[in-house]
Write a protein that holds these residues in place. Structure first.
Motif, mmCIF file in Angstrom:
data_model
loop_
_atom_site.group_PDB
_atom_site.id
_atom_site.type_symbol
_atom_site.label_atom_id
_atom_site.label_comp_id
_atom_site.label_asym_id
_atom_site.label_seq_id
_atom_site.Cartn_x
_atom_site.Cartn_y
_atom_site.Cartn_z
ATOM 1 N N GLY A 1 -22.268 9.215 -7.115
ATOM 2 C CA GLY A 1 -22.868 8.325 -6.123
ATOM 3 C C GLY A 1 -23.160 9.017 -4.811
ATOM 4 O O GLY A 1 -22.831 10.187 -4.626
ATOM 5 N N GLN A 2 -23.795 8.289 -3.922
ATOM 6 C CA GLN A 2 -24.136 8.790 -2.594
ATOM 7 C C GLN A 2 -23.242 8.076 -1.584
ATOM 8 O O GLN A 2 -23.215 6.844 -1.539
ATOM 9 C CB GLN A 2 -25.609 8.500 -2.304
ATOM 10 C CG GLN A 2 -26.078 8.856 -0.903
ATOM 11 C CD GLN A 2 -26.479 10.319 -0.770
ATOM 12 O OE1 GLN A 2 -26.922 10.937 -1.724
ATOM 13 N NE2 GLN A 2 -26.290 10.889 0.409
ATOM 14 N N VAL A 3 -22.505 8.867 -0.796
ATOM 15 C CA VAL A 3 -21.559 8.292 0.162
ATOM 16 C C VAL A 3 -22.305 7.471 1.217
ATOM 17 O O VAL A 3 -23.290 7.935 1.801
ATOM 18 C CB VAL A 3 -20.748 9.408 0.842
ATOM 19 C CG1 VAL A 3 -19.924 8.852 2.002
ATOM 20 C CG2 VAL A 3 -19.854 10.104 -0.175
ATOM 21 N N THR A 4 -21.837 6.266 1.450
ATOM 22 C CA THR A 4 -22.432 5.468 2.528
ATOM 23 C C THR A 4 -21.451 5.204 3.660
ATOM 24 O O THR A 4 -21.852 4.735 4.723
ATOM 25 C CB THR A 4 -22.964 4.109 2.017
ATOM 26 O OG1 THR A 4 -21.867 3.359 1.492
ATOM 27 C CG2 THR A 4 -24.012 4.293 0.945
ATOM 28 N N ASN A 5 -20.179 5.470 3.417
ATOM 29 C CA ASN A 5 -19.191 5.226 4.462
ATOM 30 C C ASN A 5 -17.955 6.059 4.173
ATOM 31 O O ASN A 5 -17.489 6.097 3.041
ATOM 32 C CB ASN A 5 -18.806 3.742 4.476
ATOM 33 C CG ASN A 5 -18.524 3.261 5.876
ATOM 34 O OD1 ASN A 5 -18.092 4.043 6.727
ATOM 35 N ND2 ASN A 5 -18.759 1.997 6.123
ATOM 36 N N LEU A 6 -17.441 6.731 5.194
ATOM 37 C CA LEU A 6 -16.235 7.535 4.965
ATOM 38 C C LEU A 6 -15.289 7.371 6.139
ATOM 39 O O LEU A 6 -15.717 6.974 7.231
ATOM 40 C CB LEU A 6 -16.588 9.004 4.704
ATOM 41 C CG LEU A 6 -17.221 9.855 5.794
ATOM 42 C CD1 LEU A 6 -17.160 11.323 5.384
ATOM 43 C CD2 LEU A 6 -18.673 9.475 6.033
#
Lengths: 736, 736
Positions: free
Chosen positions: B548-553
């Motif tokens: 997946g593509q990180v949207t929040n870390l």
């Protein structure tokens, strides 16, 4: 008896009982009386039409169930009030059409009740609290969203208007439609006068409001401009925003968005002012614009040039009207095929005809090669589409030689893309943006859109001195464009050549791309020649961003195994990890990767001291805003004429499920060039020992006869490009 | 009159003219007389059956056109002679079946002519020049390939044998079938005696050759072992290679491969020696093995545990026989659904019945939760499949608590995978291998398979002291396995718990994974508790590889923007780039990513001093043999009992084509644990303020009644796990 009542009685004779007022007769917008009768009386609607109808019914049912909410404007894009107002506009539209097509009075009542709520709120609304740009709205943060709302809501209102009371009509029109139409026109003159798609949405909303309310001022402002002199308004937009080939200057992603108000308003003009002969304007520019939009796709997805969201394709709701009108105007079988992908259509007569055609006639035609010129006069470069092979999986090469395309344009002069076998092979990054995702800066364009995605190095375009074209200044870019040298299209050889001398102060860039197949059944091959002409010695980089897993790389490359650093510090280079690089022996090298079960070999022939670097996006990206895409970059240092020649050869098949692999090695074994008098000869030798010789003439004129000796061969041809086999026989003209 | 002649005359009465010999009567293998007659006389064959038939016809037509080539054995896997011999074996098979089903004599002649060429060559063949392993072949580099060839070719031969001349039969049998059967049995005793799928292929080939040639020695060796005492051979393999639940010790990728000879030979035994009641063996182990193979899939692809090629799915040709026989033995509606994915079936009576069923009954059933125990007695751990939700897109969690699975096994004790909404979410890398790609070391397992893909850190499994389980020694791993503590399956709460105390010398690993939904319509959530019990303080890492593509870390993470280095130097760590890390505030953090239009939030609750690292595969990978997959790794330092708690919550929808995004933020806002007497309470508080409390009892016995006070609540339940809402109401038992 007005037309509404006629339809109503036709489909719902036994219902009624409600207090219908005779009212003022409304103008038809997109749904004609005839079509409405045809649809309402049809118990056997085609599947795609029924789907659109059912979806609308579901949306309205949900809205009726959850109840009306018209919140005070508060949130930016993606937030609750923003999304809610968008939905409400859609529901008014849906409910209006459904009332007309079913005669069920609850649809009319729901549309009316929503509009009354807006009428109560709108007059007192100040500018939106979250306004950010120069064209704020009142209901929404941008005037653009407000125009879109109006385009939908006015259509819905038109379908119920006749059957509202005079008091209701007055309340709604005075409360929301008049003040909104005036806010978006005389109230926002700078925006309304723009030659820009935002102004087209405003024109469509304002103009249709004029037709519905019977106020010619609105429709005249919309069509002829606020000043009535044609210097702005819809006609000026039609004339200036599309090229003579129907290309919209911002590129396909924005074109499909811009198209909707053009299509909708043109249909409304045609219905209300047929004397304007709107569909004949500029030799049928509306139909051409629709056709161009559809042509700029592969497997149903738009070419993602400029600030595009890559997932966008022809199934976007904005293109439903376009496909339906395109089919009405041209009968082109591409539209029923598109409609199948869309899975639904609009609730109009055009939609019905398209849905019927899609029942039987829906195979996607083979992509056509074409040049879509850019610029109002067609002289500002263009986008060349080179298609070869059968069916929707044919190979398609896109040469982006267009103008800048305004603020959403990328600095990608002479960039290319390649699609093959249903996959993107040489890729365009598109925009760095996650639409409507709050944690990604509210869905806005991310900082990396500016610092990476728009930069030249993020594209398959030549980069001089590690700088972006026009020094990354789009307003400067707006003043320049490539010159199309030529395009040539045939069954076995397509070619495009373009040049630009002002992307850099001291460099002339020229790119010639050939798509050819040595035989009728052979897979098409790309032969790409980039020439950079500089006075002083400057670094030249040519990236090829690709989608695939490397299976073979030149042995001379030193891949970085224990540490990665960025390739540079600015102009997009800071976002690229250098995965490793190395000298190309004699300027030649071959990289092979695997994409979607097929191998792709990139053969390079560059100046002797060139290097090849493998790269990946993602450096200086602390929020993971970038996708980790991979590329290969030819790096050289040019003075005078630097030529980087590339052959991209698809080959073989990798089927891990069936456990079969064939032809994982390319056929081309050797690549040479020879300069002859007035032409470049590119000689490709296959492993089997055969040769293919492509000639590229300096003078592209068709009338010039070339007659050259090359070794023992005599090569004779007219025009810019030709293909010969090892015996000197012409092979790009099967019948020649 | 023999059965062949009967069929022949039935379908081709007018043809003939060829010199048919009466010959010796052959044994039926997989195609019974009855079925052959049914098929041959059927002009309206179901689509899937017709497809298999047509494909076979095309293959044979191509072979007849290009002519027979039986090259001298020379190349390893992927090379010409290797592939050619494979194809020839297939063609003999195809042509034989087609002769039987169409009566067209050219099919018989083509099969015969190929076999005569092999008969002329085979007797003089030495061991293959490219032999690498302990079981070389003569025609192929591995005996395995030779066995496969025999399994196909003997079937084809059987269908033409009756109609060859006695001289032809003698030539073929003495030239190739006898010497090959003997080479693969008495000539390769070490291989033939193995309890391993390679030996099963050999047994199937040798045993069927025995039936066809009427030589009981071969079939007895194959079934009862070379020594005739059942210590090796097919029955021993059936008894030892599958667990009582039909799990094959090497895992699903090898199971689908191993399955074919089991299925084929079992059918042949059933037809020739019905008294052996082979389908009743071990309570129907053949049917169970087929069912288990099919169960270990998601969206038609096998769970890629161990050395698996991830692209492999149920459409693999090896499973055509399995689906057909599975349907005959059980009538389970999953098989027609599988057959639809396969798109074709085998040319037997079972294939015909399956193809007929697939015409009407082909919706994929909802995945079932189950435990597939590992080990011949079912006591060597197992694979737990937790399924929840509707249809094929339901969420599936896989807990890999099996034994080592021999040399292709990975060091991934207690690893988990998660699928959701049609996508792999928590991933398993599978094998580092490009099947049959010459430039990737000839398609062999790549060095990175050993140095990365098999290592513990490449999996979603607990790593102690940065070492792999069993110190990366599979032979040591073979001696140990997890203990299944329990599995519990219900509509709203599935659970699996397993423990292993000998993966490391000084650590007990325990993992308990719950899949639950707070309401019947809610999306399932994973609650995962990993406990590591160590005497001394040691680093503990828990990777979650995700797609997946990180949207929040977490804000506390320091992402490396200008330089990447590997995470370590050995045990797979050397292949991982450390993208950045940081402390988890109070051990808590949340990472959100986007996969296939849905958001996934990983909530972590770890010991206070823990860190979270983001990682990507690809360091020390100079040939790009690895895919650049991403992961998040919880890193802590444990002494005594270290607990890492994870909640993986799917939420919302991201549809960039429709430009709608909803619920991009997770619902769960806070995660707490409380130890009560004999149970762990995990309290999840939602943003809306509700709470869900999961209880995990130390004693899993169903007969123990738990009755605990937690704040104001009284929590009462039996068994290992339960779910309560904020009022203490049980919510995992809708009817309880």
């Amino acid at each position: 008896m007005n037309r509404m009542r006629r339809t109503f009685i036709l489909v719902a004779m036994a219902l009624s009982g409600s207090s219908l007022s005779s009212g003022a007769m409304a103008a038809p917008l997109l749904l004609s009386d005839t079509a409405a009768r045809q649809i309402a009386g049809n118990s056997d609607l085609p599947l795609l039409f029924q789907k659109g109808l059912n979806d609308a019914k579901k949306r309205v049912a949900t809205s009726e169930k959850t109840g009306i909410d018209v919140p005070a404007p508060k949130d930016p894009g993606g937030g609750y009030s923003h999304e809610r107002h968008k939905v409400n506009g859609q529901i008014v539209y849906d409910a209006g059409y459904l009332y007309r097509l079913t005669g069920e009075s609850h649809y009319r009542d729901h549309a009316r009740d929503i509009l009354l709520r807006y009428a109560a709120m709108y007059p007192s609304l100040p500018l939106h609290p979250e306004r950010k740009n120069q064209s704020p709205g009142r209901l929404f943060w941008q005037a653009l969203n407000e125009s879109v709302w109006l385009v939908y809501a006015i259509q819905g209102y038109n379908e119920v208007r006749d059957d509202l009371t005079a008091a209701e009509r007055k309340q709604i029109e005075d409360g929301v439609f008049r003040p909104m139409a005036e806010f978006l026109s005389t109230g926002s003159p700078e925006m309304f006068r723009k030659i820009h798609n935002h102004a087209t949405w405003a024109a469509a909303g304002v103009g249709m409001t004029g037709y519905v309310l019977g106020d010619e001022r609105y429709s005249d402002w919309a069509i002829d401009g606020l000043d009535g002199d044609g210097s702005s308004g819809f006609l000026a937009q039609l004339d200036q925003l599309f090229s003579p080939d129907g290309y919209y200057t911002e590129g396909p992603y924005y074109q499909r968005y811009a198209l909707l108000p053009f299509v909708v308003f043109a249909q409304a003009i045609d219905a209300n002012e047929p004397d304007r002969k709107i569909f004949e304007r500029r030799d049928g520019i509306v139909a051409k614009a629709i056709a161009a939009t559809v042509a700029m796709t592969y497997e149903g997805k738009f070419f993602p040039v400029n600030d595009a969201i890559k997932e966008k394709g022809v199934d976007t709701s904005e293109l439903l009207y376009g496909a339906a009108l395109g089919y009405r105007l041209t009968g082109d079988p591409v539209y029923p095929a598109i409609a199948r992908i869309q899975g639904e259509t609009v609730m109009t007569g055009e939609g019905l005809a398209l849905a019927k055609a899609a029942q039987t006639n829906a195979a996607m035609p083979t992509p056509q090669s074409m040049l879509l010129r850019d610029g109002p006069q067609g002289d500002q470069g263009g986008m060349a589409i080179l298609g070869m092979g059968k069916g929707a999986l044919a190979q398609t090469i896109v040469a982006k030689d267009t103008g800048q395309g305004m603020g959403h344009g990328h600095f990608d002069k002479l960039s290319i893309m390649l699609y093959d076998n249903g996959h993107e092979i040489l890729t365009d990054y598109g925009a760095a943006r996650f639409l409507n995702v709050p944690s990604k800066q509210g869905g806005r364009y991310l900082p990396e859109n500016d610092s990476f995605a728009q930069q030249t190095v993020a594209h398959n375009a030549p980069v001089v001195n590690e700088e972006s074209h026009f020094a990354g200044d789009w307003k400067e870019g707006q003043k320049h464009w490539p010159t199309m040298r030529y395009t040539r299209f045939s069954d076995r050889l397509n070619a495009v050549s373009a040049t630009i001398d002002d992307a850099y102060p001291d460099a002339v860039l020229t790119r010639t791309s050939l798509q050819f197949r040595p035989g009728a059944e052979a897979e098409p091959i790309l032969l790409d020649v980039v020439e950079v002409d500089t006075d002083s010695a400057q670094p030249v980089d040519l990236p090829f961003w690709f989608n695939g897993q490397v299976t073979n790389l030149p042995k001379s490359l030193s891949i970085r195994t224990d540490g990665l650093t960025p390739l540079g510090v600015k102009n997009g280079y800071q976002h690229i990890w250098n995965l490793g690089d190395g000298a190309l022996a004699d300027g030649t090298g071959r990289l092979t990767w695997l994409t979607g079960g097929r191998f792709y070999s990139l053969h390079t022939l560059a100046p002797p001291a060139s290097k090849l670097a493998l790269i990946r996006a993602g450096a200086n990206d602390p929020e993971f805003n970038l996708r980790p895409e991979m590329g290969a970059m030819v790096r050289t240092r040019g003075s005078g004429k630097t030529r980087i020649l590339t052959v991209l050869e698809p080959h073989g098949r990798y089927d891990p499920a069936a456990e079969t692999t064939v032809a994982s090695e390319p056929r081309i074994a050797d690549l040479k060039t020879v300069r002859l008098d007035g032409a470049l000869v590119v000689q490709m030798t296959t492993k089997a020992g055969g040769t293919i010789q492509a000639v590229i003439a300096d003078n592209p004129s068709e009338t010039v006869r070339h007659d050259l000796r090359h070794g023992k061969l005599r090569l004779q041809w007219n025009g810019p490009v030709a293909l010969f086999d090892g015996t000197g026989k012409r092979i790009d003209q099967p019948d020649g």
